[in-house]
Design a protein around this motif. Structure first.
Motif, mmCIF file in Angstrom:
data_model
loop_
_atom_site.group_PDB
_atom_site.id
_atom_site.type_symbol
_atom_site.label_atom_id
_atom_site.label_comp_id
_atom_site.label_asym_id
_atom_site.label_seq_id
_atom_site.Cartn_x
_atom_site.Cartn_y
_atom_site.Cartn_z
ATOM 1 N N LEU A 225 2.274 -10.603 -13.878
ATOM 2 C CA LEU A 225 1.849 -10.911 -12.517
ATOM 3 C C LEU A 225 2.805 -11.826 -11.781
ATOM 4 O O LEU A 225 2.750 -11.939 -10.559
ATOM 5 C CB LEU A 225 0.457 -11.553 -12.530
ATOM 6 N N ASN A 226 3.682 -12.510 -12.500
ATOM 7 C CA ASN A 226 4.546 -13.418 -11.775
ATOM 8 C C ASN A 226 5.623 -12.679 -11.012
ATOM 9 O O ASN A 226 6.356 -13.302 -10.249
ATOM 10 C CB ASN A 226 5.136 -14.480 -12.688
ATOM 11 N N ASP A 227 5.693 -11.385 -11.216
ATOM 12 C CA ASP A 227 6.685 -10.652 -10.451
ATOM 13 C C ASP A 227 6.393 -10.763 -8.966
ATOM 14 O O ASP A 227 7.308 -10.808 -8.146
ATOM 15 C CB ASP A 227 6.695 -9.174 -10.854
ATOM 16 N N VAL A 299 3.224 9.916 -11.231
ATOM 17 C CA VAL A 299 2.528 9.081 -10.245
ATOM 18 C C VAL A 299 2.835 7.609 -10.468
ATOM 19 O O VAL A 299 2.988 6.841 -9.522
ATOM 20 C CB VAL A 299 1.005 9.347 -10.308
ATOM 21 N N GLY A 300 2.954 7.234 -11.739
ATOM 22 C CA GLY A 300 3.302 5.845 -12.012
ATOM 23 C C GLY A 300 4.651 5.486 -11.398
ATOM 24 O O GLY A 300 4.826 4.445 -10.762
ATOM 25 N N TYR A 301 5.576 6.389 -11.588
ATOM 26 C CA TYR A 301 6.903 6.139 -11.041
ATOM 27 C C TYR A 301 6.871 6.126 -9.523
ATOM 28 O O TYR A 301 7.546 5.324 -8.867
ATOM 29 C CB TYR A 301 7.867 7.214 -11.558
ATOM 30 N N LEU A 302 6.069 7.018 -8.959
ATOM 31 C CA LEU A 302 5.921 7.033 -7.514
ATOM 32 C C LEU A 302 5.383 5.702 -7.003
ATOM 33 O O LEU A 302 5.844 5.180 -5.974
ATOM 34 C CB LEU A 302 4.945 8.133 -7.092
ATOM 35 N N ALA A 303 4.427 5.168 -7.732
ATOM 36 C CA ALA A 303 3.872 3.886 -7.317
ATOM 37 C C ALA A 303 4.965 2.828 -7.270
ATOM 38 O O ALA A 303 5.055 2.041 -6.324
ATOM 39 C CB ALA A 303 2.765 3.461 -8.283
ATOM 40 N N TYR A 304 5.792 2.856 -8.294
ATOM 41 C CA TYR A 304 6.869 1.879 -8.365
ATOM 42 C C TYR A 304 7.810 2.022 -7.181
ATOM 43 O O TYR A 304 8.125 1.058 -6.472
ATOM 44 C CB TYR A 304 7.629 2.088 -9.679
ATOM 45 N N LEU A 305 8.259 3.253 -6.961
ATOM 46 C CA LEU A 305 9.262 3.465 -5.922
ATOM 47 C C LEU A 305 8.705 3.207 -4.531
ATOM 48 O O LEU A 305 9.380 2.645 -3.670
ATOM 49 C CB LEU A 305 9.811 4.889 -6.007
ATOM 50 N N THR A 306 7.464 3.623 -4.325
ATOM 51 C CA THR A 306 6.877 3.415 -2.999
ATOM 52 C C THR A 306 6.778 1.934 -2.689
ATOM 53 O O THR A 306 7.093 1.494 -1.583
ATOM 54 C CB THR A 306 5.473 4.046 -2.927
ATOM 55 N N ALA A 307 6.341 1.179 -3.689
ATOM 56 C CA ALA A 307 6.231 -0.251 -3.443
ATOM 57 C C ALA A 307 7.599 -0.853 -3.172
ATOM 58 O O ALA A 307 7.758 -1.698 -2.293
ATOM 59 C CB ALA A 307 5.585 -0.941 -4.644
ATOM 60 N N ASP A 308 8.568 -0.399 -3.901
ATOM 61 C CA ASP A 308 9.913 -0.926 -3.698
ATOM 62 C C ASP A 308 10.432 -0.560 -2.315
ATOM 63 O O ASP A 308 11.118 -1.346 -1.659
ATOM 64 C CB ASP A 308 10.842 -0.368 -4.783
ATOM 65 N N ILE A 315 6.579 -4.149 -9.517
ATOM 66 C CA ILE A 315 5.964 -4.336 -10.837
ATOM 67 C C ILE A 315 4.461 -4.480 -10.713
ATOM 68 O O ILE A 315 3.694 -3.907 -11.497
ATOM 69 C CB ILE A 315 6.570 -5.572 -11.534
ATOM 70 N N LEU A 316 4.013 -5.225 -9.727
ATOM 71 C CA LEU A 316 2.564 -5.367 -9.543
ATOM 72 C C LEU A 316 1.925 -4.017 -9.259
ATOM 73 O O LEU A 316 0.821 -3.724 -9.728
ATOM 74 C CB LEU A 316 2.264 -6.322 -8.390
ATOM 75 N N SER A 317 2.643 -3.209 -8.493
ATOM 76 C CA SER A 317 2.094 -1.907 -8.150
ATOM 77 C C SER A 317 1.889 -1.059 -9.403
ATOM 78 O O SER A 317 0.811 -0.510 -9.626
ATOM 79 C CB SER A 317 3.048 -1.225 -7.171
ATOM 80 N N VAL A 318 2.916 -0.977 -10.217
ATOM 81 C CA VAL A 318 2.773 -0.183 -11.443
ATOM 82 C C VAL A 318 1.727 -0.782 -12.366
ATOM 83 O O VAL A 318 0.932 -0.070 -12.992
ATOM 84 C CB VAL A 318 4.120 -0.098 -12.188
ATOM 85 N N THR A 319 1.721 -2.108 -12.455
ATOM 86 C CA THR A 319 0.749 -2.759 -13.325
ATOM 87 C C THR A 319 -0.664 -2.379 -12.955
ATOM 88 O O THR A 319 -1.464 -1.955 -13.792
ATOM 89 C CB THR A 319 0.905 -4.284 -13.227
ATOM 90 N N PHE A 320 -0.995 -2.522 -11.689
ATOM 91 C CA PHE A 320 -2.370 -2.217 -11.314
ATOM 92 C C PHE A 320 -2.658 -0.736 -11.369
ATOM 93 O O PHE A 320 -3.795 -0.330 -11.627
ATOM 94 C CB PHE A 320 -2.685 -2.805 -9.943
ATOM 95 N N CYS A 321 -1.646 0.066 -11.150
ATOM 96 C CA CYS A 321 -1.859 1.503 -11.300
ATOM 97 C C CYS A 321 -2.266 1.807 -12.738
ATOM 98 O O CYS A 321 -3.257 2.495 -12.976
ATOM 99 C CB CYS A 321 -0.573 2.243 -10.931
ATOM 100 N N GLY A 322 -1.507 1.273 -13.676
ATOM 101 C CA GLY A 322 -1.831 1.531 -15.072
ATOM 102 C C GLY A 322 -3.173 0.967 -15.479
ATOM 103 O O GLY A 322 -3.974 1.617 -16.138
#
Lengths: 826, 194
Positions: A225-227, A299-308, A315-322
């Motif tokens: 979460l510190n990301d 979809v996980g990767y999409l979450a990452y890229l979209t947030a970026d 990182i938070l995006s992927v974390t909460f997605c998972g």
């Protein structure tokens, strides 16, 4: 074996040495040959049968070779760890391998051609690690400690960043570091990128040190979460540096604080959106089961890229997605897909982690980046270490005032020592703009040194430190048998009382959320079939049935024929009737398997046959045990091996390299099976002598709430409650009613609202488990298994044939039930 | 806090309970909430099924025994004060309690904790753990791979170790003596009941 190590080493070195001169040689001859067509055009004298064209495949080849080499490095490292002392953590060894490899490459090339480029790291190596971490995150633990985790993540990181930055600046001003072209803002920027605890490093090191699960989740959750904070601080200070000192005023600072809120919550929210998308997707993928596993990764990767893309915290995006999707995805997908996803996740995550560490090592061997400034580097190390300790202790002191279970001293020590920095810090440092920050190389070098220090040195000393701190307390002496037995009994007692007290986190909010989640969210995101299947207890029954079916068949085959399958009619607990319609469609396996056995209704009791055969089996197996005298050693050994472990002893389930059913789950199932059986027995003994009701109420296909075996609503409570995370559907316990009460009261007026119409006293005599098992004493296992095989199997599996097939009601039921499997069977 | 005291008033005998058990008001309230949550039908007392509804207990080898321990012999229900008193056994020991010679031993003293554990073994309440009772407990706690003979052997050895007066049963004193070295305070205390 030692030879394999040398072989691996030789292979690695050979490969790298072979490849590099090749690359070098070929890249030097760029002019000569560019591609096949060109070659064909220019120098063609005859038809070339085979051509060698490096450039054609250069890029993908290099990538694959490095992946391959990293894999070999990991193999080598693991072999080393087995044969050499298990002192250095894997990650440290991988970094050292990276040093070696980097040295080889540099030796060949005189320049570091293979570095860890930030885009590679952030786009191709990091996302799957975070996805893996969040997909396997123990949710209950995470959310119950979320408050503490957030405090550590937000305030801890801010504290670290500011103190390190300011202290370094102070020292700079004091002239300790000599002449550098750095200002306050740049120090703060450096502080922010070095402050963050790295999830990759934490997993890598903590996995080898078995700490208790609360401690693990605190450090691990914090690192994830510190990301949010890191990204914000980094971007804010980066922008400030670009803006320049004078332009920063209150507006900008408040914008910075506001951006934290947006970035952190935006990232999390985006992750949740993608989790919902993913769950809905898996809900509809019944017909493309073969590729539904791929959706998780996509979809996980999409979450990452979209947030970026939106400059939110990726990182938070992927974390909460998972975290949010795990439950629904696992419920919706086919079992095989679930297994595929888990295995593939582990492969990707492990592979990426290996590559990251190897490249961290390789990158070091590069003369261009190294700038040595003793003061800066040593002071950074010192401050990073000290402020981590101070920060952790301070925050823990504050938190302990509010926590139900305070965090102990030793845990705090481990937490502060476990503040490892890793590749994320390096990536951020490498992304710095050289023009705006002239001392980029110094920062880079320092970051690398901090990373190596924490991962290697702190990694090495972590385990001894933990052991030393704990051993100080407990005196180790040989326990007597009675002490061992009692110790274990106390563990069980404690676990039970904790459960009775409701443990930590069981309060109004948790229960309210669970109800909301069961009723609305699951309705939206889970397949209807999966919703019914949520009953944990039911799934255990399902597994046990399958196991028994397998055992049964293999036993039958050993006997030579399956002729003795025919059982008697004592099918008292008609499982099918209880679970009937709702579950026949989810248990197609059993339905199908059992259809091969034409179970007729025969009257002779098979139990005698079984009893005859089993004893001989047990005699064979356990014969020698009876002969040997049981001496002390054996008794201790037995206890050691076979005592059920309590919750305390179960390892925390998160691990990078292992997952799946471990010993404790088997034990749990065994215990559960026995408890249920003993409860059933006591219920049945109470039932004996009570005249059975003649009425069979029709079994309605309703939702799984408050349903009695025969549609007879009972208000006296349920066996399986809706405790914390079990579903509404959990109230379809196999045995309902007052039997528990029967266990504890003797002869009190017992009312038995649960009606098993088939029961009458004559059949009791043939119930194997109610009979006195004397005469030959089969092994305990056989004894327990006895009831589960021929008769019991029929009971618990949804047989198509019920005992009283002449009963019109049942026939009617039968018709209906038989329809369902055909339509729903996948 | 204002809310604490008002909630406390709703709980019958709260003062007396706090006195006897040593729980703080916050704990009493929390336990009361838990009691109400377990008592789904709001009858004011608990029966075995309510305990049975706790799913984790089914996965505890001696879960059913522990449930039984809550019910005094002959009684079918547990009211709130009994509930709290039994749970008070698991409070961590107050190290700095002044030793008044006349006051009764607190519920969470070492001796009382041991008595609670003893009762779990001694189902027929005759003050001794007979061989059969020990066998039953061992059977519950050991995996199914252990045969009857091995089980009996372990039980015999265990009794041998602890039985000082050679009566083939373990009395409470013998039980206590055999567990001298074990840190009962640590093993039978739940931190969050402090």
């Amino acid at each position: 074996m030692a030879s394999s190590i040398y072989f691996c080493l030789l292979r690695t070195v050979f490969l790298v040495c072979f490849v590099n001169p090749l690359i070098q040689g070929l890249s030097g001859d760029v002019n000569l040959v560019n591609d096949r067509r060109h070659q064909l055009g220019n120098n063609l004298t005859g038809l070339p049968i085979v051509t060698f064209d490096w450039h054609h495949v250069q890029t993908p080849y290099l990538v694959i070779i490095w992946v391959f080499v990293a894999g070999l490095a990991k193999l080598l490292v693991i072999e080393l760890n087995h044969h050499v002392i298990n002192v250095i953590p894997e990650s440290g060894l991988l970094i050292m391998m990276g040093f070696i490899l980097g040295g080889i490459v540099w030796g060949a090339d005189k320049a570091q051609t293979f570095k860890l480029f930030p885009p590679t790291f952030f786009f191709y190596l990091l996302p799957q690690i975070i996805l893996d971490a969040s997909y396997f995150m123990p949710n209950k633990l995470f959310f119950s400690n979320l408050g503490s985790i957030l405090i550590y993540a937000i305030f801890g990181t801010c504290w670290n960043a500011s103190t390190v930055g300011l202290s370094l600046w102070g020292c700079y001003e004091a002239g300790v570091m000599g002449n550098l072209d750095i200002g306050l803002l740049q120090f703060l920027l450096f502080g922010s990128l070095i402050a963050a605890v790295d999830p990759v490093a934490v997993i890598a090191v903590f996995e080898e040190v078995h700490v208790n699960e609360v401690l693990f989740i605190l450090v691990f959750g914090e690192s994830l979460l510190n990301d949010g904070v890191t990204v914000v601080l980094y971007n804010v200070f980066d922008a400030f540096v670009a803006l320049g000192g004078p332009r920063i005023d209150a507006v900008e600072i408040s914008k910075g604080i506001f951006s934290f809120v947006v970035v952190a919550f935006g990232g999390s929210f985006l992750g949740i959106v993608f989790a919902i998308l993913l769950s809905l997707l898996t809900r509809c993928t019944k017909h493309i089961q073969i590729i539904e596993a791929g959706f998780i990764f996509v979809v996980g990767y999409l979450a990452y890229l979209t947030a970026d893309m939106l400059s939110l915290s990726a990182i938070l995006s992927v974390t909460f997605c998972g975290i949010c999707c795990q439950k629904y995805v696992n419920a919706n997908m086919d079992e095989k897909s679930v297994t595929t996803v888990r295995h593939a996740m582990k492969v990707l995550a492990n592979g990426s982690e290996t590559m990251i560490f190897v490249f961290l090592g390789v990158t070091a061997i590069d003369t261009e980046i190294w700038v040595w400034n003793t003061g800066f580097i040593l002071l950074t190390l010192l401050f990073v270490f000290i402020y981590r300790i101070i920060g952790v202790f301070l925050l823990t002191w504050m938190l302990n005032k509010f926590r139900l279970v305070p965090i102990e001293f030793i845990d705090q020590v481990v937490m502060s020592y476990g503040g490892l920095r890793g590749a994320v810090a390096y990536g951020l440092a490498a992304m710095l703009d050289q023009d705006k920050i002239p001392e980029k190389n110094l920062i880079l070098s320092t970051t690398l040194i901090v990373v190596y220090f924490t991962v290697i040195l702190q990694g090495i000393t972590m385990k001894p430190l933990v052991q030393w701190l704990k051993v100080k307390r407990a005196a180790h002496s040989d326990l007597k048998l009675i002490e061992k037995v009692n110790n274990r009994a106390f563990d069980h007692i404690l676990a039970a009382v904790e459960d009775i007290c409701g443990r930590i986190g069981d309060n109004w909010w948790t229960r309210g959320w669970n109800r909301f989640e069961e009723n609305y969210i699951s309705w939206l995101l889970m397949k209807p079939k999966a919703r019914k299947n949520r009953d944990y207890l039911f799934s255990i029954f399902h597994k046990l049935n399958l196991e028994d079916a397998v055992n049964y068949v293999s036993e039958g085959e050993r006997q030579g024929s399956l002729a003795f399958i025919r059982s008697d009619e004592a099918a008292n607990v008609d499982f099918k009737k209880q679970f009937g319609s709702e579950f026949t469609d989810v248990m197609p396996d059993i339905m199908v398997d059992m259809s091969n056995y034409e179970l007729g209704i025969e009257t002779f009791s098979v139990t005698s046959i079984i009893k005859d055969t089993i004893p001989s089996v047990s005699l064979d197996i356990h014969g020698q045990d009876r002969k040997n005298a049981m001496d002390d050693v054996n008794a201790h050994h037995l206890l050691q091996q076979h005592l059920y472990s309590s919750r305390k002893h179960h390892r925390h389930k998160y691990s990078r390299s292992h997952f799946g059913i471990n010993q404790s789950e088997n034990e749990v199932q065994e215990i559960f099976q026995r408890t249920m059986r003993s409860r059933l027995e006591s219920f049945k003994t109470a039932k004996m002598g009570v005249s059975p009701a003649k009425k069979i109420t029709k079994h309605h296909k309703k939702e799984l709430t408050h349903k009695m075996a025969n549609g007879h609503p009972d208000g006296t409570g349920h066996l399986y409650g809706d405790e914390v995370d079990s579903a509404v559907g959990s109230e379809t316990g196999a045995i309902r009613g007052t039997f528990l009460r029967d266990t504890y009261t003797v002869g009190a007026g017992i009312e038995n609202p649960v009606v098993f119409p088939d029961m009458d006293s004559s059949t009791h005599n043939s119930l194997p488990w109610l009979m006195e098992t004397d005469a030959v004493a089969p092994s305990q296992r056989a004894q327990w298994h006895l009831p589960w095989t021929p008769n019991r199997l029929r009971r618990l599996a949804p047989m198509r044939i019920s005992t009283y097939s002449t009963d019109s009601f049942l026939m009617a039921d039968l018709e209906e039930h038989e329809e369902k499997p055909q339509t729903d069977h996948e | 806090m204002g809310s604490t005291s008002s909630t406390l008033l709703k709980i019958p005998n709260a003062e007396v309970l706090m006195q006897e058990t040593g729980f703080s008001p916050a704990h009493i309230i929390r336990l009361h909430d838990r009691f109400k949550a377990l008592d789904k039908e709001g009858r004011g007392y608990l029966c075995p099924q309510d305990f049975g509804a706790i799913k984790e207990l089914a996965m505890n080898p001696i879960g059913d025994r522990i449930i039984g321990a809550f019910f005094s012999p002959g009684k079918e229900t547990v009211d709130f004060s009994t509930f709290v008193k039994i749970l008070a056994h698991f409070r961590p020991v107050d190290k700095d309690r002044p030793k008044e010679p006349n006051s009764p031993e607190p519920i969470n003293s070492r001796s009382n904790k041991l008595k609670f554990a003893f009762q779990l073994y001694d189902q027929d309440k005759d003050g001794k753990i007979s061989r059969d009772e020990l066998l039953k407990v061992l059977r519950a706690m050991l995996g199914m791979q252990v045969t009857e003979e091995q089980l009996e052997s372990i039980a015999d050895r265990t009794i041998q170790e602890a039985d000082l007066d050679r009566d083939e049963a373990i009395s409470f004193e013998e039980f206590r003596k055999s567990l001298e070295k074990v840190n009962i305070d640590h093993k039978m205390s739940i931190r969050f009941l402090r």
